[in-house]
Design a protein around this motif. Structure first.
Motif, PDB file in Angstrom:
ATOM      1  N   GLY A   1       0.875  -1.175   0.000  1.00 27.17           N
ATOM      2  CA  GLY A   1       0.000   0.000   0.000  1.00 27.17           C
ATOM      3  C   GLY A   1       0.911   1.223   0.000  1.00 27.17           C
TER       4      GLY A   1
ATOM      5  N   VAL B   1      -7.979  -2.047   2.034  1.00 25.72           N
ATOM      6  CA  VAL B   1      -8.536  -2.447   0.739  1.00 25.72           C
ATOM      7  C   VAL B   1     -10.027  -2.792   0.846  1.00 25.72           C
ATOM      8  CG1 VAL B   1      -8.066  -4.938   0.790  1.00 25.72           C
ATOM      9  CG2 VAL B   1      -7.940  -3.691  -1.375  1.00 25.72           C
TER      10      VAL B   1
ATOM     11  N   ARG C   1      -4.101   5.775  -1.254  1.00 21.73           N
ATOM     12  CA  ARG C   1      -3.344   4.538  -1.046  1.00 21.73           C
ATOM     13  C   ARG C   1      -3.735   3.529  -2.130  1.00 21.73           C
ATOM     14  NH1 ARG C   1      -2.801   1.583   4.725  1.00 21.73           N
ATOM     15  NH2 ARG C   1      -1.497   3.450   5.018  1.00 21.73           N
ATOM     16  N   PRO C   2      -2.983   3.477  -3.238  1.00 20.81           N
ATOM     17  CA  PRO C   2      -3.208   2.412  -4.211  1.00 20.81           C
ATOM     18  C   PRO C   2      -2.601   1.111  -3.684  1.00 20.81           C
ATOM     19  CG  PRO C   2      -2.010   4.286  -5.178  1.00 20.81           C
ATOM     20  CD  PRO C   2      -1.951   4.413  -3.691  1.00 20.81           C
TER      21      PRO C   2
ATOM     22  N   GLY D   1      -7.887   2.808  -5.670  1.00 21.28           N
ATOM     23  CA  GLY D   1      -7.236   2.734  -4.365  1.00 21.28           C
ATOM     24  C   GLY D   1      -8.110   3.410  -3.342  1.00 21.28           C
TER      25      GLY D   1
END
Length: 471
Positions: A142, A166, A427-428, A443
């Motif tokens: 992340g 996620v 946050r991808p 994300g």
């Protein structure tokens, strides 16, 4: 303070192309209708039960993370740049971790100081010389990214141990599709719902070479009292794998098995959401009741894959982060596509002197801090807080880094007084399997709901948004 870049209107107040349809929709949608859907979204989250706990609070009650119904939108070409930069960075992180635990070329070349690795509390000597399947250490990353203008994204930090969030990315999308089908119909939004399939494929691909047939994957959780337990159970369900605790696993003949109603079943890949310290009481903390005795022996024998690998905490270290541009160049021979935030290492006397003289203008972070804790935001801090941090820096300079106060970009957000800009980060999630690196388009966008605040962490009152990448 520098004026923040607004992702909807840009620096001159001109509507940016990616937001045109959203702006039209907002004009057509009455404020009370938007508020009704916002309340409906909150009700749905409560029904689903997607909560988190904040450690250290007196009541330690479960909380909802506030959800903002205005999506954050990225143009396809912007995402292509991000995707390339994230892929490059995670490749370099994996090469760095392999090197640190094997030949240590980067240390011999004098690029990263030896003591930053060997005296680091998250360095795991148990991993010295140990090979991991397919040489992959960080299977799930992340990478926290912030935007400062139309063209520039900066990596704020790398999360290479057990990155979370996620489930919110997936649930946010599901709720937006349910509540705002009319808005979706006006956009071509890249899907995120294939993330569980991509994760399961990546995990199966890194099973030990000797695994017969289709690998068995299990998700290891510390249990119901962990703040991210909802996400653990959510992901196990989406992946179609068993959610296990340490007591559900046993090691026999250096192989890992899980107890089932039909007897013991061999486990080939463990997606662990448990910190290194608690994994195996025979190798790490002897008082851990959460781990699996003998797990490290099975791991060392190459009979099980742990995702992420043991010892990846080195890549999370914020002092190591400051060397990432050099790490990318050293292993890949390329210039970093994504920039680092300029960073002063307080372990270096010259940097420490500068930081102490400019505390009121800087952000100071603990090198092993997370969740927005242990951090000083100089421009927003009281004199008393600044002086308290000065004392901490003088006592333990190696424990801190400092950075300029970035003007994080803003996005339109629902507030009690209507739509208003609020600061965001992204946050991808980057998945690394045997043959490919996959970055799911979007994300988790985190948003600082307090006016003027730069702290987006949920534990500090931040919320989340759905992130749309336009195809």
């Amino acid at each position: 303070m520098v004026t923040a870049f607004d992702e909807m209107t840009g620096p001159c107040g001109d509507l940016r192309p990616a937001y045109r349809e959203l702006a039209l929709w907002l004009k057509e949608t009455p404020a009370d209708a938007l508020e009704y859907r916002r309340q409906e979204a909150e009700l749905l989250f409560r029904r689903i039960g997607i909560t988190f706990a904040v450690y250290g609070e007196a009541d330690s009650t479960e909380r909802l993370i506030p959800f903002d119904v205005i999506p954050r939108i990225l143009a396809g070409r912007e995402w292509i740049t991000l995707e390339k930069g994230l892929t490059q960075r995670v490749k370099a992180l994996n090469m760095f971790l392999s090197d640190v635990y094997h030949s240590r070329d980067i240390l011999r070349a004098g690029i990263v100081p030896d003591d930053l690795i060997f005296q680091n509390p998250v360095f795991r000597p148990e991993m010295n010389g140990q090979d991991v399947p397919h040489d992959i250490y960080v299977h799930i990353a992340g990478i926290d990214v912030v935007r400062v203008d139309a063209d520039n994204f900066y990596v704020l930090e790398d999360n290479a141990r057990t990155p979370s969030g996620v489930s919110y990315m997936l649930e946010n999308r599901e709720i937006m599709m349910r509540l705002f089908p009319d808005l979706f119909a006006r956009h071509r939004v890249a899907p995120v719902e294939n993330y569980p399939d991509a994760l399961l494929s990546a995990l199966r691909s890194v099973a030990p070479a000797a695994t017969p047939g289709e690998p068995t994957v299990a998700l290891l959780t510390p249990g119901i009292y962990n703040s991210a337990y909802y996400e653990h159970s959510f992901l196990a369900d989406k992946l179609g794998v068993e959610l296990v605790e340490g007591r559900d696993l046993i090691v026999k003949n250096e192989a890992v098995f899980m107890r089932t109603t039909e007897g013991l079943k061999r486990v080939d890949v463990i997606y662990r959401r448990l910190d290194d310290d608690f994994l195996d009481p025979l190798s790490f903390r002897p008082d851990s009741a959460l781990g699996v005795p003998g797990l490290m022996a099975a791991y060392a024998a190459g009979n099980v894959t742990l995702a992420n690998a043991v010892g990846t905490g080195i890549a999370d270290d914020k002092a190591v982060y400051s060397y990432m541009p050099d790490i990318v160049k050293f292993y890949l021979g390329e210039e970093p596509i994504l920039k680092n935030v300029p960073t002063w290492r307080c372990r270096e006397p010259g940097d420490l002197q500068y930081v102490l003289a400019n505390l009121k203008d800087l952000v100071v972070k603990e090198v092993h801090g997370s969740g927005g804790y242990g951090m000083l935001i100089g421009p927003a801090a009281t004199t008393e807080t600044i002086e308290s941090f000065r004392a901490r820096l003088l006592k333990d300079p190696e424990g801190f880094i400092a950075q300029p106060t970035l003007a994080l970009s803003t996005c339109p957000t629902c507030t009690d007084s209507g739509l208003a800009p609020r600061h965001v980060d992204l946050r991808p999630f980057v998945l690394t399997g045997k043959d490919r690196v996959t970055v799911v388009p979007g994300g988790l966008t985190r948003v600082a709901l307090k006016e003027g605040s730069l702290v987006v962490n949920s534990s500090q009152g931040g919320g989340t948004k759905d992130t749309w990448v336009l195809e």
